[in-house]
Design an enzyme around this catalytic site. Structure first.
Site, short mmCIF file in Angstrom:
data_model
loop_
_atom_site.label_atom_id
_atom_site.label_comp_id
_atom_site.label_asym_id
_atom_site.label_seq_id
_atom_site.Cartn_x
_atom_site.Cartn_y
_atom_site.Cartn_z
N ASN A 107 0.85 -1.19 0.00
CA ASN A 107 0.00 0.00 0.00
C ASN A 107 0.89 1.24 0.00
OD1 ASN A 107 -2.25 -1.71 0.30
ND2 ASN A 107 -2.05 -1.70 2.52
N GLN A 112 -2.29 2.97 3.04
CA GLN A 112 -1.05 2.93 3.84
C GLN A 112 -1.30 3.62 5.18
OE1 GLN A 112 2.49 4.50 1.92
NE2 GLN A 112 3.85 3.59 3.46
N HIS A 121 6.79 -1.43 3.59
CA HIS A 121 6.61 -2.83 3.96
C HIS A 121 5.74 -3.54 2.94
CE1 HIS A 121 3.33 -0.48 5.76
NE2 HIS A 121 2.57 -1.53 5.58
P1 AMP Z 1 -0.45 -0.63 5.83
O1 AMP Z 1 -1.93 -0.38 5.80
O2 AMP Z 1 0.03 -1.27 4.56
O3 AMP Z 1 0.33 0.60 6.23
O4 AMP Z 1 -0.27 -1.75 6.91
C1 AMP Z 1 0.27 -1.55 8.16
C2 AMP Z 1 0.17 -2.86 8.86
O5 AMP Z 1 1.01 -2.83 10.00
C3 AMP Z 1 -1.23 -3.20 9.36
O6 AMP Z 1 -1.64 -4.44 8.76
C4 AMP Z 1 -1.06 -3.31 10.88
O7 AMP Z 1 -1.84 -4.34 11.43
C5 AMP Z 1 0.41 -3.60 11.01
N1 AMP Z 1 1.05 -3.13 12.25
C6 AMP Z 1 0.96 -1.92 12.85
N2 AMP Z 1 1.73 -1.87 13.98
C7 AMP Z 1 2.33 -3.09 14.07
C8 AMP Z 1 3.24 -3.68 15.00
N3 AMP Z 1 3.67 -3.00 16.07
N4 AMP Z 1 3.64 -4.95 14.80
C9 AMP Z 1 3.20 -5.65 13.73
N5 AMP Z 1 2.33 -5.16 12.80
C10 AMP Z 1 1.90 -3.90 12.98
#
Ligand code: AMP
Ligand code: ZN
Length: 142
Positions: free
Chosen positions: A90, A97, A103
């Site tokens: 994303n 995002q 990531h």
């Molecule tokens: P995005 O929407 O692509 O920015 O996804 C961010 C992702 O990070 C989401 O799926 C969250 O559940 C995950 N996330 C946020 N904080 C953490 C954390 N501390 N450890 C693992 N995953 C996380």
């Protein structure tokens, strides 16, 4: 090339530096992969460069090979669970995002319906990640 330090404390920088906990399944000098705390499916993981960049286009060309290699290695680990998975990225708020540190998502798919429907994702339960990391062949260090 790319951004240096993030404007605010960044949770993925903290995990990459091992200052914040995560269920780590893969790590090398430049990349770390760990379980998403809010998984779409069992084994949903995130593959994260340790250097803070917001977006894929912010990586230096010299960083691509290492990052893609780590993504492929993470996929190999997911293939211990299932050969079927989605890889997602994303980029930008409108694209969903939330964490502005680059990531890839690797989301295992099972024969139990579409995980991307409207049903709410449930948080990774305390201790649940240990079994998942073990099945992924991860280093089991939190
Ligand atoms: P995005 O929407 O692509 O920015 O996804 C961010 C992702 O990070 C989401 O799926 C969250 O559940 C995950 N996330 C946020 N904080 C953490 C954390 N501390 N450890 C693992 N995953 C996380
Ligand atoms: Zn960061």
């Amino acid at each position: 090339m790319g951004s240096a330090a993030p404007a605010a404390p960044c949770i993925f920088c903290e995990i990459g530096a091992r200052r914040a906990p995560a269920y780590v399944v893969y790590e090398d000098a430049t990349t770390i992969a760990f379980l998403d705390i809010f998984p779409f499916t069992r084994g949903h993981l995130l593959v994260v460069p340790k250097r803070h960049v917001d977006r894929l286009v912010d990586l230096a060309p010299s960083e691509y090979a290492g990052y893609m290699g780590a993504l492929a290695q993470s996929c190999r680990q997911v293939e211990r669970l299932t050969k079927d998975y989605n890889i997602g990225l994303n980029q930008g708020k409108l694209a969903g995002q939330i964490v502005f540190h680059l990531h890839f998502h690797v989301i295992p798919r099972y024969d139990d319906g579409n995980p991307f429907g409207p049903s709410p994702r449930r948080p990774l339960a305390e201790g649940e990640g240990v079994g998942v990391v073990r099945d992924l062949g991860g280093p089991l260090r939190r």
